[in-house]
Design a protein around this motif. Sequence first.
Motif, PDB file in Angstrom:
ATOM      1  N   GLU A   3      41.958  16.861  23.789  1.00 38.68           N
ATOM      2  CA  GLU A   3      42.733  17.570  22.788  1.00 38.68           C
ATOM      3  C   GLU A   3      41.835  18.594  22.095  1.00 38.68           C
ATOM      4  O   GLU A   3      40.686  18.332  21.797  1.00 38.68           O
ATOM      5  CB  GLU A   3      43.280  16.589  21.747  1.00 38.68           C
ATOM      6  N   ALA A   4      42.378  19.767  21.808  1.00 39.27           N
ATOM      7  CA  ALA A   4      41.570  20.817  21.183  1.00 39.27           C
ATOM      8  C   ALA A   4      41.216  20.471  19.749  1.00 39.27           C
ATOM      9  O   ALA A   4      40.087  20.636  19.316  1.00 39.27           O
ATOM     10  CB  ALA A   4      42.314  22.144  21.242  1.00 39.27           C
ATOM     11  N   GLY A   5      42.194  20.007  18.984  1.00 40.10           N
ATOM     12  CA  GLY A   5      41.942  19.721  17.580  1.00 40.10           C
ATOM     13  C   GLY A   5      42.386  18.337  17.190  1.00 40.10           C
ATOM     14  O   GLY A   5      43.334  17.795  17.747  1.00 40.10           O
ATOM     15  N   THR A   6      41.699  17.772  16.227  1.00 43.60           N
ATOM     16  CA  THR A   6      42.028  16.442  15.728  1.00 43.60           C
ATOM     17  C   THR A   6      42.068  16.469  14.208  1.00 43.60           C
ATOM     18  O   THR A   6      41.092  16.898  13.578  1.00 43.60           O
ATOM     19  CB  THR A   6      40.975  15.399  16.178  1.00 43.60           C
ATOM     20  N   VAL A   7      43.171  16.045  13.624  1.00 45.25           N
ATOM     21  CA  VAL A   7      43.288  15.943  12.173  1.00 45.25           C
ATOM     22  C   VAL A   7      42.816  14.561  11.749  1.00 45.25           C
ATOM     23  O   VAL A   7      43.266  13.554  12.300  1.00 45.25           O
ATOM     24  CB  VAL A   7      44.746  16.153  11.711  1.00 45.25           C
ATOM     25  N   VAL A   8      41.883  14.503  10.799  1.00 43.05           N
ATOM     26  CA  VAL A   8      41.373  13.210  10.347  1.00 43.05           C
ATOM     27  C   VAL A   8      42.217  12.695   9.188  1.00 43.05           C
ATOM     28  O   VAL A   8      42.684  13.469   8.354  1.00 43.05           O
ATOM     29  CB  VAL A   8      39.889  13.296   9.926  1.00 43.05           C
ATOM     30  N   ASP A   9      42.432  11.398   9.139  1.00 46.70           N
ATOM     31  CA  ASP A   9      43.234  10.805   8.068  1.00 46.70           C
ATOM     32  C   ASP A   9      42.521  10.892   6.723  1.00 46.70           C
ATOM     33  O   ASP A   9      43.142  11.090   5.686  1.00 46.70           O
ATOM     34  CB  ASP A   9      43.539   9.338   8.389  1.00 46.70           C
ATOM     35  N   THR A  10      41.199  10.708   6.738  1.00 43.54           N
ATOM     36  CA  THR A  10      40.407  10.795   5.514  1.00 43.54           C
ATOM     37  C   THR A  10      39.375  11.901   5.692  1.00 43.54           C
ATOM     38  O   THR A  10      38.384  11.730   6.403  1.00 43.54           O
ATOM     39  CB  THR A  10      39.685   9.464   5.224  1.00 43.54           C
ATOM     40  N   PRO A  11      39.595  13.066   5.079  1.00 44.01           N
ATOM     41  CA  PRO A  11      38.658  14.191   5.215  1.00 44.01           C
ATOM     42  C   PRO A  11      37.260  13.811   4.723  1.00 44.01           C
ATOM     43  O   PRO A  11      37.105  12.906   3.895  1.00 44.01           O
ATOM     44  CB  PRO A  11      39.281  15.273   4.324  1.00 44.01           C
ATOM     45  N   PHE A  12      36.242  14.509   5.224  1.00 37.56           N
ATOM     46  CA  PHE A  12      34.876  14.211   4.818  1.00 37.56           C
ATOM     47  C   PHE A  12      34.143  15.473   4.402  1.00 37.56           C
ATOM     48  O   PHE A  12      34.492  16.580   4.809  1.00 37.56           O
ATOM     49  CB  PHE A  12      34.126  13.451   5.915  1.00 37.56           C
ATOM     50  N   PRO A  13      33.107  15.341   3.566  1.00 39.57           N
ATOM     51  CA  PRO A  13      32.413  16.492   2.983  1.00 39.57           C
ATOM     52  C   PRO A  13      31.462  17.191   3.946  1.00 39.57           C
ATOM     53  O   PRO A  13      31.174  16.698   5.042  1.00 39.57           O
ATOM     54  CB  PRO A  13      31.651  15.878   1.811  1.00 39.57           C
ATOM     55  N   LYS A  14      30.973  18.338   3.516  1.00 40.04           N
ATOM     56  CA  LYS A  14      29.998  19.087   4.296  1.00 40.04           C
ATOM     57  C   LYS A  14      28.645  18.380   4.259  1.00 40.04           C
ATOM     58  O   LYS A  14      28.332  17.688   3.287  1.00 40.04           O
ATOM     59  CB  LYS A  14      29.844  20.497   3.726  1.00 40.04           C
ATOM     60  N   PRO A  15      27.836  18.571   5.276  1.00 39.12           N
ATOM     61  CA  PRO A  15      26.476  18.006   5.225  1.00 39.12           C
ATOM     62  C   PRO A  15      25.694  18.673   4.105  1.00 39.12           C
ATOM     63  O   PRO A  15      25.757  19.893   3.940  1.00 39.12           O
ATOM     64  CB  PRO A  15      25.900  18.338   6.606  1.00 39.12           C
ATOM     65  N   ASP A  16      24.998  17.891   3.329  1.00 34.98           N
ATOM     66  CA  ASP A  16      24.243  18.399   2.179  1.00 34.98           C
ATOM     67  C   ASP A  16      22.898  18.923   2.678  1.00 34.98           C
ATOM     68  O   ASP A  16      21.904  18.200   2.698  1.00 34.98           O
ATOM     69  CB  ASP A  16      24.063  17.282   1.153  1.00 34.98           C
ATOM     70  N   LEU A  17      22.872  20.185   3.070  1.00 34.84           N
ATOM     71  CA  LEU A  17      21.683  20.762   3.688  1.00 34.84           C
ATOM     72  C   LEU A  17      21.222  22.032   2.976  1.00 34.84           C
ATOM     73  O   LEU A  17      22.041  22.867   2.596  1.00 34.84           O
ATOM     74  CB  LEU A  17      21.981  21.119   5.151  1.00 34.84           C
ATOM     75  N   LYS A  38      40.195  24.561  -0.323  1.00 37.26           N
ATOM     76  CA  LYS A  38      40.753  23.898  -1.509  1.00 37.26           C
ATOM     77  C   LYS A  38      39.907  22.734  -1.996  1.00 37.26           C
ATOM     78  O   LYS A  38      39.758  22.524  -3.202  1.00 37.26           O
ATOM     79  CB  LYS A  38      42.188  23.428  -1.224  1.00 37.26           C
ATOM     80  N   ASP A  39      39.362  21.950  -1.062  1.00 38.96           N
ATOM     81  CA  ASP A  39      38.592  20.777  -1.469  1.00 38.96           C
ATOM     82  C   ASP A  39      37.226  20.695  -0.792  1.00 38.96           C
ATOM     83  O   ASP A  39      36.494  19.721  -0.992  1.00 38.96           O
ATOM     84  CB  ASP A  39      39.384  19.493  -1.204  1.00 38.96           C
ATOM     85  N   ASP A  40      36.882  21.690   0.028  1.00 36.78           N
ATOM     86  CA  ASP A  40      35.596  21.704   0.739  1.00 36.78           C
ATOM     87  C   ASP A  40      35.392  20.472   1.602  1.00 36.78           C
ATOM     88  O   ASP A  40      34.266  19.986   1.772  1.00 36.78           O
ATOM     89  CB  ASP A  40      34.435  21.860  -0.256  1.00 36.78           C
ATOM     90  N   MET A  41      36.479  19.979   2.166  1.00 36.31           N
ATOM     91  CA  MET A  41      36.422  18.811   3.037  1.00 36.31           C
ATOM     92  C   MET A  41      36.878  19.193   4.442  1.00 36.31           C
ATOM     93  O   MET A  41      37.717  20.084   4.619  1.00 36.31           O
ATOM     94  CB  MET A  41      37.328  17.702   2.493  1.00 36.31           C
ATOM     95  N   ALA A  42      36.324  18.498   5.439  1.00 34.39           N
ATOM     96  CA  ALA A  42      36.726  18.722   6.827  1.00 34.39           C
ATOM     97  C   ALA A  42      38.021  17.962   7.091  1.00 34.39           C
ATOM     98  O   ALA A  42      38.072  16.744   6.953  1.00 34.39           O
ATOM     99  CB  ALA A  42      35.643  18.262   7.781  1.00 34.39           C
ATOM    100  N   HIS A  43      39.043  18.709   7.457  1.00 36.07           N
ATOM    101  CA  HIS A  43      40.336  18.102   7.763  1.00 36.07           C
ATOM    102  C   HIS A  43      40.636  18.124   9.254  1.00 36.07           C
ATOM    103  O   HIS A  43      41.440  17.342   9.739  1.00 36.07           O
ATOM    104  CB  HIS A  43      41.454  18.845   7.025  1.00 36.07           C
ATOM    105  N   VAL A  44      39.989  19.048   9.984  1.00 33.72           N
ATOM    106  CA  VAL A  44      40.268  19.208  11.412  1.00 33.72           C
ATOM    107  C   VAL A  44      38.962  19.355  12.190  1.00 33.72           C
ATOM    108  O   VAL A  44      38.029  20.012  11.733  1.00 33.72           O
ATOM    109  CB  VAL A  44      41.151  20.449  11.680  1.00 33.72           C
TER     110      VAL A  44
END
Length: 216
Positions: A42-56, A186-192
Motif C-alpha cells: 500500500e502506498a500510504g498508511t494512516v496511523v490510529d495514534t499520530p506520533f511526533p517528529k524526531p527531536d533532532l 495543525k499538530d506537528d504529528m505524523a498522521h500518514v
Amino acid sequence: MRLRHWPTGAVLAALALGLTACGSSSDGSSGEPAAVITASQEAGTVVDTPFPKPDLILTDTAGKKYDLVKETKGKPTLIYFGYTHCPDVCPTTMSDIAIAKSKLSASDRAKLQVVFITTDPARDSPKRLGEWLDAQDKSFIGLTGDFTTIQAGARSVGIDVEKPVKEKDGSITSTHGAQVLAYSPKDDMAHVLYMSGTTSDQFLKDLPTIIKGKTP
C-alpha cells in the motif's frame, strides 16, 4: 488512493522491518541494491495514534545548525531518511516527491517542507547533500550530523537505520527504512506514512489535503 488505517504500534513494527539495503562502490558510484524489503504494498498508511517528529538538531546544507522540531513547527512536512549514494530507492523517492510538489499550486508549494536526513553522514557532507538535493528541488532541506544521533532520531519514529558497512570488495552497504513520514501543520504529528514505491501521482493526490492539515 485508498489509505489503510493501522494501530500505531503495528505501523512502527512494520516500519522496523521495511528496510532497504543499498550498495555503492568505494569511489562513490552506485552499485546494485543488496536487498529490498517493503513492509506493505500500500502506498500510504494512516496511523490510529499520530506520533511526533524526531527531536533532532543537525546541520543543514549551508553548514548551519537546524532544529528540526523548531524549524518545521506549524508547517506541513515530509521527512525521509536516506543517503545520496543510494543507487535507486532514495533518488526515486525524492524525485517522485519533487515531481508531485512541482504540480502543486504556488501557495501550496511555498508551504510544504521536504526534509531529507542522511543515514550516511560520513560521506554526505553539507555540500554533497546540497548539490544532490538541488538536482531534485532547490527548496528541499538536507540534514547531516553525528550518525548515532541520526540513528536514535530515526528509531524514535520507528525507522531502523544501520551504520554503513564497508564490504571486502570496497563497496559500502547502507541499510535504512525507506518510508516517508507526513506531518500535519495543525499538530506537528505524523498522521500518514508512505511506503517505498509510492508514485508521484499518489503523492500529488494526497499532498493538498495534508498541506491543509487534514488526513487523506
